[in-house]
Design a protein around this motif. Structure first.
Motif, PDB file in Angstrom:
ATOM      1  N   ARG A 102      28.242   9.993   7.330  1.00  0.00           N
ATOM      2  CA  ARG A 102      27.057   9.183   7.603  1.00  0.00           C
ATOM      3  C   ARG A 102      27.339   8.236   8.763  1.00  0.00           C
ATOM      4  O   ARG A 102      28.386   7.573   8.794  1.00  0.00           O
ATOM      5  CB  ARG A 102      26.686   8.365   6.366  1.00  0.00           C
ATOM      6  CG  ARG A 102      26.259   9.234   5.200  1.00  0.00           C
ATOM      7  CD  ARG A 102      26.091   8.372   3.966  1.00  0.00           C
ATOM      8  NE  ARG A 102      25.598   9.147   2.832  1.00  0.00           N
ATOM      9  CZ  ARG A 102      25.604   8.699   1.584  1.00  0.00           C
ATOM     10  NH1 ARG A 102      26.079   7.497   1.294  1.00  0.00           N
ATOM     11  NH2 ARG A 102      25.140   9.459   0.611  1.00  0.00           N
ATOM     12  N   GLU A 142      24.575  -1.127   2.976  1.00  0.00           N
ATOM     13  CA  GLU A 142      25.688  -1.333   2.023  1.00  0.00           C
ATOM     14  C   GLU A 142      25.747  -0.216   0.996  1.00  0.00           C
ATOM     15  O   GLU A 142      26.809   0.298   0.673  1.00  0.00           O
ATOM     16  CB  GLU A 142      25.477  -2.643   1.262  1.00  0.00           C
ATOM     17  CG  GLU A 142      26.167  -3.828   1.876  1.00  0.00           C
ATOM     18  CD  GLU A 142      25.805  -5.116   1.146  1.00  0.00           C
ATOM     19  OE1 GLU A 142      25.822  -5.141  -0.105  1.00  0.00           O
ATOM     20  OE2 GLU A 142      25.489  -6.091   1.845  1.00  0.00           O
ATOM     21  N   LYS A 143      24.589   0.194   0.497  1.00  0.00           N
ATOM     22  CA  LYS A 143      24.554   1.216  -0.560  1.00  0.00           C
ATOM     23  C   LYS A 143      24.921   2.599  -0.025  1.00  0.00           C
ATOM     24  O   LYS A 143      25.340   3.467  -0.785  1.00  0.00           O
ATOM     25  CB  LYS A 143      23.166   1.232  -1.218  1.00  0.00           C
ATOM     26  CG  LYS A 143      23.137   1.976  -2.553  1.00  0.00           C
ATOM     27  CD  LYS A 143      21.927   1.599  -3.369  1.00  0.00           C
ATOM     28  CE  LYS A 143      21.605   2.602  -4.464  1.00  0.00           C
ATOM     29  NZ  LYS A 143      22.614   2.672  -5.513  1.00  0.00           N
ATOM     30  N   ALA A 145      27.407   3.218   1.857  1.00  0.00           N
ATOM     31  CA  ALA A 145      28.847   3.275   2.151  1.00  0.00           C
ATOM     32  C   ALA A 145      29.481   4.480   1.448  1.00  0.00           C
ATOM     33  O   ALA A 145      29.080   4.801   0.326  1.00  0.00           O
ATOM     34  CB  ALA A 145      29.506   1.988   1.680  1.00  0.00           C
ATOM     35  N   PRO A 146      30.450   5.176   2.069  1.00  0.00           N
ATOM     36  CA  PRO A 146      30.969   4.884   3.409  1.00  0.00           C
ATOM     37  C   PRO A 146      30.005   5.364   4.493  1.00  0.00           C
ATOM     38  O   PRO A 146      29.525   6.486   4.450  1.00  0.00           O
ATOM     39  CB  PRO A 146      32.268   5.680   3.453  1.00  0.00           C
ATOM     40  CG  PRO A 146      32.048   6.832   2.523  1.00  0.00           C
ATOM     41  CD  PRO A 146      31.114   6.339   1.456  1.00  0.00           C
ATOM     42  N   ILE A 147      29.760   4.477   5.431  1.00  0.00           N
ATOM     43  CA  ILE A 147      28.909   4.826   6.571  1.00  0.00           C
ATOM     44  C   ILE A 147      29.555   4.257   7.819  1.00  0.00           C
ATOM     45  O   ILE A 147      30.046   3.130   7.806  1.00  0.00           O
ATOM     46  CB  ILE A 147      27.468   4.295   6.371  1.00  0.00           C
ATOM     47  CG1 ILE A 147      26.554   4.718   7.524  1.00  0.00           C
ATOM     48  CG2 ILE A 147      27.432   2.787   6.169  1.00  0.00           C
ATOM     49  CD1 ILE A 147      25.057   4.558   7.220  1.00  0.00           C
ATOM     50  N   ARG A 148      29.588   5.060   8.855  1.00  0.00           N
ATOM     51  CA  ARG A 148      30.235   4.644  10.090  1.00  0.00           C
ATOM     52  C   ARG A 148      29.184   3.991  10.982  1.00  0.00           C
ATOM     53  O   ARG A 148      28.148   4.612  11.259  1.00  0.00           O
ATOM     54  CB  ARG A 148      30.788   5.902  10.747  1.00  0.00           C
ATOM     55  CG  ARG A 148      31.758   5.613  11.787  1.00  0.00           C
ATOM     56  CD  ARG A 148      32.951   6.483  11.630  1.00  0.00           C
ATOM     57  NE  ARG A 148      33.896   6.095  12.649  1.00  0.00           N
ATOM     58  CZ  ARG A 148      34.921   6.820  13.013  1.00  0.00           C
ATOM     59  NH1 ARG A 148      35.143   7.980  12.432  1.00  0.00           N
ATOM     60  NH2 ARG A 148      35.741   6.393  13.927  1.00  0.00           N
ATOM     61  N   GLU A 149      29.422   2.775  11.427  1.00  0.00           N
ATOM     62  CA  GLU A 149      28.458   2.089  12.291  1.00  0.00           C
ATOM     63  C   GLU A 149      28.958   2.198  13.724  1.00  0.00           C
ATOM     64  O   GLU A 149      30.075   1.778  14.032  1.00  0.00           O
ATOM     65  CB  GLU A 149      28.286   0.636  11.841  1.00  0.00           C
ATOM     66  CG  GLU A 149      27.769   0.567  10.405  1.00  0.00           C
ATOM     67  CD  GLU A 149      27.314  -0.815   9.983  1.00  0.00           C
ATOM     68  OE1 GLU A 149      26.797  -1.563  10.838  1.00  0.00           O
ATOM     69  OE2 GLU A 149      27.466  -1.129   8.794  1.00  0.00           O
TER      70      GLU A 149
END
Ligand code: SAM
Length: 251
Positions: A102, A142-143, A145-149
Motif C-alpha cells: 500500500r 493509520e488503519k 498500516a503498513p502503508i508506505r507514504e
C-alpha cells in the motif's frame, strides 16, 4: 517470454479520467500489452504489468457520491473521509490473492528515489492512493498500516494523481521487457549501472551541427576509450551539478 505474472498496479483516485492518456501511451502502454514474436506466432510474451484505476466515489455510500467534508477545527479546504477510502481498499484488494504494497502519495512522505523505485518494481502488487483537496482523514491512513507514504518532491500539487503517474512510470520502465533495450534503464542517472551518479551526455547524427562537433572519441570505435570517456564525463557532470551524489560512489 515473461515467466512471472504481470505486476498489478491499482490506483484509488477521485479523478480516474486523468489516467488513460498516460497509461495508454508509449512504454506504459506497451508494457501492458502482450508481445507476439514476429518469427514465431506461438511465442507470446505476456504483459509485464496490468493497471486498475478505481474511483473512490464508487464507495461513497450516498447517492450524491460525496466523499469529502470540511476539516474539523475549521480552515479552508475539504478532507476526504475515512469510510470510502477504507471500503475501496478492501474491495480492490479482494480482487487478487497477492498481497498489495500500500502506498499513499503525499508531500509528507519519504522522498522518492531510484532505490525505492527499484524496490517497488520487485513487488507483485502495488496499491496507490491519491489524495486531493486538503488530503485524507488521518485515521484511515493509520488503519491502513503498513502503508508506505511517498512524496515526489518538496512542493505541493493539487492531487496525488500526477505523483501516482510519476511512480508508475518510474517502476514500469524497470520491469524486465518493458523497455526495448533490456539494459538501458540500468545505466540511467541514479541507477546501479551508472554507479548512482548522473548519466554522461549523449550525441547523435549529424556529426557537426551548427558548427558544433560531436566528441571525436565517440566516433572512434574504440570501446574501452568510449567507456572511459563516458565514466569521466558522468563523474564531472555529477561533481558540477549534484556533488551530494558523490558521497557513496566508488572513486
Ligand atoms: N494539506 C496537504 C499538506 O500540506 O501536506 C497537501 C494536500 S495536497 C493539496 C492534495 C493531495 O495531493 C495530497 O493528499 C497528495 O495525495 C497529493 N500531493 C500533493 N503534493 C504531493 C507531493 N509532493 N508528493 C506526493 N503527493 C502529493
Amino acid at each position: 517470454m515473461a515467466t512471472s505474472p504481470p505486476l498489478r498496479i491499482d490506483v484509488l483516485t477521485l479523478f480516474p479520467e486523468m489516467f488513460p492518456g498516460v497509461l495508454g501511451s508509449s512504454i506504459l502502454k506497451r508494457a501492458a500489452e502482450p508481445v507476439v514474436n514476429p518469427a514465431d506466432p506461438n511465442d507470446i510474451r505476456q504483459p509485464v504489468v496490468s493497471y486498475h484505476v478505481t474511483d473512490i466515489r464508487d464507495y461513497a455510500g450516498n447517492k450524491h457520491q460525496k466523499v469529502d467534508q470540511p476539516s474539523f477545527g475549521g480552515g479552508p479546504g475539504m478532507v476526504i473521509q475515512c469510510q470510502p477510502v477504507w471500503d475501496a481498499v478492501q474491495a480492490v484488494e479482494a480482487q487478487d490473492d497477492r498481497p498489495a504494497t500500500r502506498i499513499l502519495l503525499t508531500p509528507q512522505g519519504e522522498p522518492l528515489t531510484q532505490p525505492i523505485v527499484e524496490e517497488l518494481a520487485g513487488q507483485p502488487r502495488l496499491l496507490m492512493i491519491a489524495g486531493h483537496y486538503e488530503g485524507i482523514d488521518e485515521r484511515v491512513i493509520e488503519k491502513l498500516a503498513p502503508i508506505r507514504e511517498i512524496s515526489v518532491g518538496d512542493y505541493v500539487l493539487s492531487g496525488g494523481e500526477l505523483p501516482a503517474m510519476v511512480l508508475i512510470d518510474a517502476v514500469v520502465r524497470l520491469l524486465p521487457g518493458a523497455l526495448g533495450h533490456q539494459d538501458s534503464a540500468h545505466h540511467d542517472s541514479f541507477s546501479p549501472g551508472a554507479q548512482r551518479l548522473l548519466d554522461h551526455p549523449h550525441y547523435t547524427r549529424p556529426r557537426t551541427w551548427e558548427g558544433m562537433e560531436a566528441p571525436e572519441v565517440l566516433l572512434s570505435g574504440n570501446h574501452a576509450k568510449i567507456e572511459a570517456w563516458r565514466e569521466a564525463e558522468a563523474r564531472k557532470r555529477t561533481e558540477e551539478r549534484r556533488p551530494d551524489l558523490l558521497g557513496d560512489a566508488p572513486q
